[in-house]
Structures are given as C-alpha cells and as structure tokens.
Design an enzyme around this catalytic site. Structure first.
Site, PDB file in Angstrom:
ATOM      1  N   HIS A 167      -3.110 -36.650   4.143  1.00  0.00           N
ATOM      2  CA  HIS A 167      -4.355 -36.827   2.912  1.00  0.00           C
ATOM      3  C   HIS A 167      -5.963 -35.808   3.843  1.00  0.00           C
ATOM      4  CE1 HIS A 167      -3.064 -40.164   0.453  1.00  0.00           C
ATOM      5  NE2 HIS A 167      -2.013 -40.573   1.517  1.00  0.00           N
TER       6      HIS A 167
ATOM      7  N   LYS B 252     -18.463 -41.732  -5.643  1.00  0.00           N
ATOM      8  CA  LYS B 252     -16.978 -41.694  -5.000  1.00  0.00           C
ATOM      9  C   LYS B 252     -18.256 -41.249  -3.310  1.00  0.00           C
ATOM     10  CE  LYS B 252     -16.101 -37.333  -6.443  1.00  0.00           C
ATOM     11  NZ  LYS B 252     -15.358 -37.161  -6.180  1.00  0.00           N
ATOM     12  N   ARG B 253     -17.424 -41.605  -2.603  1.00  0.00           N
ATOM     13  CA  ARG B 253     -17.391 -41.980  -1.249  1.00  0.00           C
ATOM     14  C   ARG B 253     -18.407 -41.255  -0.485  1.00  0.00           C
ATOM     15  NH1 ARG B 253     -15.868 -45.954   2.426  1.00  0.00           N
ATOM     16  NH2 ARG B 253     -16.897 -44.978   4.557  1.00  0.00           N
TER      17      ARG B 253
ATOM     18  N   LYS C 214     -17.475 -33.393   0.383  1.00  0.00           N
ATOM     19  CA  LYS C 214     -17.630 -34.178  -1.149  1.00  0.00           C
ATOM     20  C   LYS C 214     -19.436 -33.139  -2.297  1.00  0.00           C
ATOM     21  CE  LYS C 214     -14.891 -38.090  -1.016  1.00  0.00           C
ATOM     22  NZ  LYS C 214     -13.943 -38.374  -2.063  1.00  0.00           N
TER      23      LYS C 214
ATOM     24  N   THR D 152      -8.652 -38.743  -6.986  1.00  0.00           N
ATOM     25  CA  THR D 152      -8.308 -39.201  -7.724  1.00  0.00           C
ATOM     26  C   THR D 152      -9.564 -39.789  -8.819  1.00  0.00           C
ATOM     27  OG1 THR D 152      -7.940 -41.159  -6.385  1.00  0.00           O
ATOM     28  CG2 THR D 152      -6.207 -39.922  -6.570  1.00  0.00           C
TER      29      THR D 152
ATOM     30  N   LYS E  77      -9.574 -39.782 -13.408  1.00  0.00           N
ATOM     31  CA  LYS E  77      -9.862 -41.076 -13.822  1.00  0.00           C
ATOM     32  C   LYS E  77     -10.774 -40.906 -15.291  1.00  0.00           C
ATOM     33  CE  LYS E  77      -9.156 -43.743 -10.026  1.00  0.00           C
ATOM     34  NZ  LYS E  77     -10.716 -44.472  -8.670  1.00  0.00           N
TER      35      LYS E  77
END
Ligand SMILES: *Cc1c(COP(=O)(O)O)cnc(C)c1O
Length: 893
Positions: free
Chosen positions: A430, A622-623, A628, A733, A737
């Site tokens: 991952h 998101k986290r 990110k 992911t 969505k």
C-alpha cells in the site's frame, strides 16, 4: 427498487435445484451418511415440514426429535411490516428489558438493530454451513483495520427490507433515518486501507465469494477529533460504551497465544524437535460480525479478535498470595487489543503493536487450521482449501507463523513447508514511501517471538543463497534484498519478508504497481517477475452511491429503467446516451443541488454560516498528510482570498463563488500535519468573518472525518482535490467515490487518478503539476528556482501572522523554501492555480459542466470494488463464487 425480487428469484432457482438435492439427501439418508450438520438447508429443500415423508427419520427416534428442531429452525423471520413491528418490540421488551414508557431513541435503534441481526444470523449460518458442505476453497482477508462504517442502513438495504423497516418504525412512532444516526461508528481503521477492506467485504459478499475477514476488535477505535481554538484535539473513542448489537461474542471460539519464552530443541529417536516454551499466555476470543451481500442470500463473516487473560492466569502468583500482581497480568492481557495504532506516522518499534500483530495472526492461523483439519485431508491440501491475503505488511508475521506450525507441529520438512506457505500467501503493498515500510528491531523480535526470529533467519539464509546464485559476487545486492537490515539495532524488513513468502504481490493502482517493482523491490522483480501484478482499488457502489446518494440513485434507476447497475456498474455507461436530454440533465443537476443543500444545512448547524448552494463546492477530505498536500490547497485559498480583496466591484462580478471544505484527521504525534490543520482553521476564521468578501469565498474545516461524514460530504462536491505529490499516493479511493457521485477531480498524475483519466477522458478531469518522473528528477537536481510571486505574497501574509502565530507559521514556511520543499509545493503552485482557473471557467458554463459530470459518472464504472475482488479471486486466490440458494422460504410467525 424491486422489493420482491429476492424472494421470487430464490423460489425460481430453488425449484430447479430442489429435485437434485432431494435426490442427494435421500441418498445420504438411506446410506446413513447424512452429515452431522443436517441443516435448515437440507431439511427445507426436502420440500416438507412433515417428518412422515422421511421413513428413515420415523424409524430413528433421535432423528424424529431432531426433526421438530429442524422444522422450527427451517423457518425464516417474516418480511412484512406487522411482523417487523413485533420483532422490534420483542427486543425492546425481552432483550433490553425496557417498558413501553422508558425507552428512548437509542433503545429503539438497538432493538431495531438486534431484530436485523436476527435475520442476518439465519442467512449467515446457512451460508457458512453451505460453504462447509460444498467443500469450497476459502480466501482469508487479513487486515489490521476494517473501517466498516455504520451497519444498520447497509444491512437493511442489502437485505432489501429498508422500506419495510421504515414503515414499521413509523407505525411505532420512530423515524428510521433518525435511528440510523444513533449508531456509533465503528472506527476500526485509519483511512483508505481500512475502508478498502470494508468495501472488499461488501463486494465479496455480494458476489458470493467464500471469504472470511479477520481483524482486531479494538476497544478504542480511531480517536474522535475536535477542533479547539483551531487545533486538533484527540478524544478517546470508546465506541463499545453502549454495546454493539452487530457482533456475536463467541466464547466457544478462543485460542491461546504465546509470547516471549524460550526455544528448546530435543532429540526424539534421532529426530530433532523444536519446542517453544514458557513466556506469557494471552487468550484470543472471537467476535463475529455478519457481512450481508446485496441482493443475495449470502452473508459473510468478519471475525475480530479480542484479548483476554488465559483461563488460568499466573496461579502461582495467586498462591504466593501475590494477588495484586496476578491481577496486573490480567490487565496486561486485556490491554493488548485496547487501541488502534496510527498507520501513517512513524511510530515504529512499539512493542505493543508487534504484540497486537502476532496476537491477531496466531489466533487467525489457529482458526484457519482448525477449519482445515475438520476436512481430514493431508496437510499438503491446504493450498487447495485456503488462500491468505495480507493487507499491507501488518500481518506478515503470519508467514513465519505458518512455517512454524507446519514444521514444529505438523512435522513437515523445511522445503515442503516453505512451498506450501508461499503458495498460500499473497501480499498487497500500500505504500512506496520508505519511512512507512514496516521494520522491527531484531532484539525485540528475539525476545518476543524467539522461534519466529530463528525461522526468519533461516528464510533469509536460503533466500540470500538463491540471490547470490543469480547475482554472483554482488555484496550491494545482497545487502539490498536481505530480510535483515544491518545497523544498530538490526531490523527485520517486513515488506521484503512478505514478498519472499508470498506467491503474488500486488500494488493498488497501475502506476503504484510499477513503482513497487522499479523503486521498491527492483531485484525481487528481476528474480521473480511473475510474482508481481496490479489490482487497481475499487469502492462499493452500494455504500458510496446507493446509500450515500439516494437522490442520484433514483435518477440512475429511472433513466436506466432498472436498478441492476447496483451490482453491475458497467450499466452506468448507458447514461451517456441521455446527455442530449435536457430533462435528464436537469434531474442530475437537481440531485446535486439537493445534496449541496444538505451539506449547507450541516455547515450552518456546525458553524452558523449560511452558504449559497449555487456556489462551487470545492472539497478535500482525507487523512492530513504532507504528501496529500492540504497545504497546497490552503495556500491556493489564501491566494484566492487576497485576489478577491484587491478586486473592484466590476472584477468581482466575474468571480465564481466558492465554498471550500476540508476534513481529515492527523495522527496524534504528527506535528507538521497538526500545524497544517491549525493554519486551515486560521484561514477559515479570517475569511469567513471578513465582510468585504461576502459570498465569494467561504472555507470550513469539518471536524471528525469518518465514513458517516464522508457519506454526507462526497455527494455534495462539484470539485474534489486529490493533489498528492506525484508518485506518493498509492491509489486513493475517495477520488473514485467523488466521480461516482458526479464530482469532478482536480488532481495530479498520481495513483488511480491516472487510470480515472484514461477511463473518463482528459476533458472531464483537471490535471496539473509534475508527474512522478519529473518529481524524482527535480529532487535529484535540487536546483534553486524562483518562487511564483503569487506564492511569495501568500507566504508573506502567513508570515505577518494573519492566520496563525509564528510557532505554527515558521515550520510551515520553512518547508516552502525551494531546497526544503520535498513535496514540490512551490514547483506545482503555478500550474495548480492555472487548473483552478480552468475550473472556474468551466463551471460558468452550467450545461457544459453537468455534461462533464455525466460523462465522468458514466465512464467510472471500472472502479467498483466488485471488479477488484473478482480480479483477486481469479488472479490470486483461485476461488469461485458459491451462492447459497434456499429452495423454499417458509416464514416464522
Ligand atoms: C475513502 C475514505 C478514505 C480514503 O480517502 P483517500 O482520499 O483515498 O485517502 C479515508 N477515510 C474515509 C472515512 C474514507 O471513506
């Protein structure tokens, strides 16, 4: 939705197989070989509730008595509203012991959930019974995290009884969706990895694959995030406080798990035998959670382990009168599964975390072996009955553990045990971030798991022997591929162990799988190229379209004239043909507006601001992590704010109003991520309270991001941001969505964004920034460059203390100095702003925008987790669907 479909299709199919099974069961009975587990299944397919038809039963007194039991148990709970009302009230009175005068909303939720669980148990028992009797090969999905989200709505929808329950509760004076909100969310995961496991369980159940999930029942899940004075506060999440109606405690399924102690070698008749003795014992207790599939009778099992003291804990201390120290040990054992660890901060080397991993793995393998042993097959048949998937490296200790069981307990030789192990395991990687790759200190391993450390050394010895044959006299390669990293202390490289011990290693998006081979395991990829493959992640359309977005779902069903898209997302591609229908576009737009109004309502409840639902909703949830790049987003927001402030009235007329939404948790120990949260909240309060900005810009940080909040936010997006530094996000992911819900992506060429682009077309996605090769190149050169003047202005404003104090600002600004800018924020800033401008221009064309979202929704079907699990089943596990079809359904009443 076709409420009667399930019952009808079961009966039709049932008729076809009833004769076959009738024949088979008579044969079994006549031969006296009927399995000891004659079930509702066998009895009911005989097509009778009258024992007279069964001569052998009549003859056999014992079976005659059993037949009463069977006939009672062969009936299913009814699905009509009146019966449902009674089942619920029964639980209020008999399970919860409430009177009609003193039960509140939560009690009503509990009673409702328990009544749903009752019917889940029926199908769950039948499904598991069926798998056993059919002798199918099972796959086992081992994950330290399952981020399941709330269960009530999901169970009702998958069982096809949501409407009946809504009606029944209405009659009883309750609103179903209000009760659904009473459910505490089981936050047994950090983010994407745990949510992936949950999506896969839903798809596996829906597609009737014989799979078990295994994990840990943490007493404290992911912390609850509060924001105080702009800072993240972590509140422990004791999610079990009011009980959990979705689990079944299995006091009949417990295993001892050993830690520490010594390895003793004895010589028995010239044969060396290895024993692992002494140390600490902890008991694992199983908790089973039924996982229903959509529009199928199958219900899978998610088995979570909880630690408890062994039945006889330190009796010696007890006898010595050392009562308190013996209780102390009891508490130690209970602590083992008490808390979920963060997966995305570098909290390495924590002994309790390694203990959790081994505890989970040991109990799981004992359980798998016990199930296999019931088949009474030679141990070599294990690969034909079990496939074990490691979700990331967290359960990798299972590889030496299975070897240990095969060698020390089953008496296999090394080579045979090794082949069997490798053929059984597969591993999903991952992350390629080096700091996130798990390593455990050798001294800790030696102390905690002495036998496993020996086995790992032996795996490594043989592995390095192979490598030196392939690459003779290359010390560098040996050092690279060794399972043990040299240093003080030496470390066990869990990812390398997982690769060596598995027959398949997959990445989670095309780019990521390439990087796994080229960056992470280059030598392994040369040695065993066929081991490596890609399976791009997916998300379940049940939770992420049907449940999260009923407004959009009904438009889909209306125009496709079927709801089959729920289990076959490829049908969504037919939506594209309605692009020229104004009526269709209007309905799509109305669904989006409705969802934006719902989110606006939530924002006004939380913050007291009324936002305009015609504004462009720009979302990043998101986290919180530096890679990110929530920082890039908020710097862009500050730039927009400064730009609006210096614009005159005329210029302002052409600015598209925006509502910017952030949400996400930072690991409690991740200081920089927490500073970014503080900065975002600082910007929120400055911008939202600046009257000169008006409705042109509003910014919010929604606290406590979790699955339920995601279900509220995602349907309301016009744009969502997936802007990781290229090469750093394995897949993502939530990008999938958002597109499924008619939101467009602003993103980098990273993770699954690339494949989403390839599927939906470059005109329907906003891409910017360096690609992964350019990022590596820029890092290598580390050249000086001139920051964009707009970024300079933004930095100046932060440095002035407009949004936060210097303690927060300084470490953030220091990362923006080009030579420190590991995440390439400065380099990507100009193209980020360009992409944002392109978004504003595109959004002004209302019809053009809606058409883009329609194209995107119609072409994103590949990213269903149904497709993903099918690939795992075919390319890795070698398992087949095993749908259980009850022939007749007679209802209890
Ligand atoms: C889908 C999901 C994630 C993963 O989000 P990414 O943007 O892919 O990192 C994390 N948390 C929750 C609650 C989710 O539903």
């Amino acid at each position: 939705m076709d409420k009667n479909k399930r019952t009808l299709s079961f009966q039709d199919l049932g008729k076809q197989i009833v004769l076959i099974i009738y024949g088979l069961s008579s044969l079994f009975l006549a031969k006296g070989t009927i399995s000891p587990s004659e079930s509702r299944f066998l009895y009911s397919v005989s097509g009778t509730t009258s024992p007279q038809d069964w001569k052998t039963i009549e003859e056999d007194e014992q079976l005659r008595r059993k037949s009463l039991l069977y006939s009672l148990m062969s009936q299913y709970l009814s699905r009509d509203v009146a019966s449902i009302e009674r089942y619920i009230v029964d639980h209020v009175e008999h399970t919860l012991a409430r009177t009609r005068f003193n039960f509140d909303k939560f009690d009503a939720y509990l009673a409702t959930a328990l009544s749903v669980r009752d019917r889940l148990i029926e199908s769950w028992n039948d499904t598991q019974q069926y798998f056993t009797e059919a002798g199918v090969k099972r796959a086992y999905y081992l994950s330290m995290e399952f981020l399941m989200g709330r269960q009530l709505q999901n169970a009702l929808i998958n069982l096809g009884i949501h409407d009946q329950y809504r009606e029944a509760l209405k009659e009883l004076g309750f609103d179903l969706s209000t009760l659904e909100d009473e459910e505490p969310e089981p936050g047994l995961g950090n983010g994407g990895l745990g949510r992936l496991a949950a999506c896969y369980m839903d798809s596996l159940a829906t597609l009737n694959y014989p799979v078990w999930g295994y994990g840990i029942r943490y007493q404290y899940g992911m912390f609850e995030q509060k924001i105080k004075d702009g800072n993240q506060i972590e509140i422990p999440d004791f999610w079990l406080a009011k009980g959990n109606p979705w689990e079944m405690q299995r006091l009949d399924v417990t295993y001892p798990v050993q830690f520490y102690g010594n390895v003793i070698v004895t010589n028995k008749d010239g044969k060396l035998q290895v024993h692992w003795e002494g140390g600490q014992m902890v008991r694992a207790i199983a908790y089973d959670i039924p996982v229903p599939g959509f529009d199928t009778y199958n219900v899978l099992n998610l088995r979570l382990w909880s630690s408890s003291p062994p039945e006889e804990f330190d009796l010696e201390a007890f006898n010595r009168g050392d009562y308190f120290s013996s209780i102390g040990e009891k508490q130690m054992a209970e602590k083992l599964t008490s808390v979920l660890y963060p997966n995305d901060s570098t909290e390495a080397g924590k002994e309790l975390r390694l203990k959790q991993q081994y505890f989970f793995v040991s109990a799981t393998l004992q359980d798998i072996m016990r199930r296999f042993k019931k088949l009474q097959l030679p141990i070599q048949q294990l690969v034909n009955k079990a496939a074990i998937q490691l979700n990331d490296t967290h359960p990798t200790i299972a590889i030496p553990e299975l070897l240990r069981l095969l060698i020390d307990k089953e008496g296999l030789g090394w080579e045979e045990a090794w082949d069997l192990t490798v053929q059984t395991f597969s591993y999903t990687n991952h992350t390629v971030l080096p700091e996130a790759l798990e390593k455990w200190p050798v001294p800790l391993m030696e102390r905690l798991l002495p036998r496993h450390m020996q086995i790992i050394y032996e795996i490594n010895r043989r592995h390095l022997e192979c490598v030196s044959q392939m690459f003779p006299n290359d010390e560098q390669i040996l050092e690279n591929v060794s399972l043990i990293e040299d240093g003080f202390p030496k470390m066990v490289r869990m990812a390398s162990l997982a690769v060596v011990g598995s027959h398949r290693v997959n990445g989670v998006a095309a780019l990521h799988s390439e990087l796994v081979k080229k960056q992470l395991f280059p030598h392994f990829a040369v040695m065993t190229p066929d081991k490596f493959l890609n399976i791009t992640n997916g998300v379940t359309p049940r939770r992420w379209i049907l449940e999260a977005n009923p407004a959009l779902s009904s438009v889909f069903t209306r125009w496709l004239e079927t709801d089959d898209w729920i289990t076959d997302t490829r049908l969504l591609s037919q939506l594209e043909q309605f692009q020229e229908s104004d009526d269709f576009l209007r309905q799509i737009e109305e669904a989006k507006r409705f969802n934006k109004q719902q989110l606006a309502l939530r924002i006004s409840q939380l913050f007291g601001f009324q936002v305009d639902s015609n504004a462009l909703f720009d979302i990043q949830v998101k986290r919180i992590h530096e890679y990110k790049r929530q920082l890039l987003n908020i710097l862009g927001v500050i730039h927009r704010y400064l730009f609006i402030k210096q614009s005159d009235t005329e210029q302002r007329k052409s600015i598209v109003p925006r509502v910017v939404v952030f949400a996400g948790k930072a690991a409690a120990s991740y200081a920089q991520a927490k500073r970014i949260i503080r900065l975002i909240n600082g910007v929120c309060s400055v911008v939202n309270n600046d009257p000169s900005i008006g409705d042109l810009l509003k910014v919010f940080f929604l606290p406590n991001y979790n699955v339920s909040l995601a279900e509220e936010i995602i349907p309301a997006s016009d744009i969502s941001q997936h802007i990781s530094t290229a090469g750093m996000e394995a897949s993502g992911t939530s990008n999938m969505k958002f597109v499924m819900n008619g939101g467009l992506i602003l993103g980098t060429m990273d993770g699954a964004n690339i494949e989403i682009l390839e599927n939906i077309g470059k005109e329907n996605i906003f891409i910017f920034g360096l690609n992964s090769d350019q990022v590596l190149d820029a890092r290598k050169r580390n050249e000086e460059f001139q920051l964009d003047p707009r970024l300079e202005k933004v930095k100046q404003e932060i440095a002035n203390g407009t949004f936060c104090n210097q303690k927060v600002a300084e470490p953030i600004l220091s990362c923006l100095i080009p030579k420190n800018d590991f995440y390439m924020i400065g380099r990507d800033f100009p193209s980020y702003l360009e992409a944002q401008d392109a978004i504003d221009q595109a959004f002004k064309n209302r019809k053009g925008w809606i058409k883009k979202t329609v194209c995107a929704m119609a072409r994103v079907y590949y990213f269903s987790s149904d497709r993903a699990v099918e690939q795992y089943a075919q390319k890795i596990w070698n398992i087949e669907p095993a749908p259980f079809i009850p022939s007749t359904i007679s209802f209890k009443d």
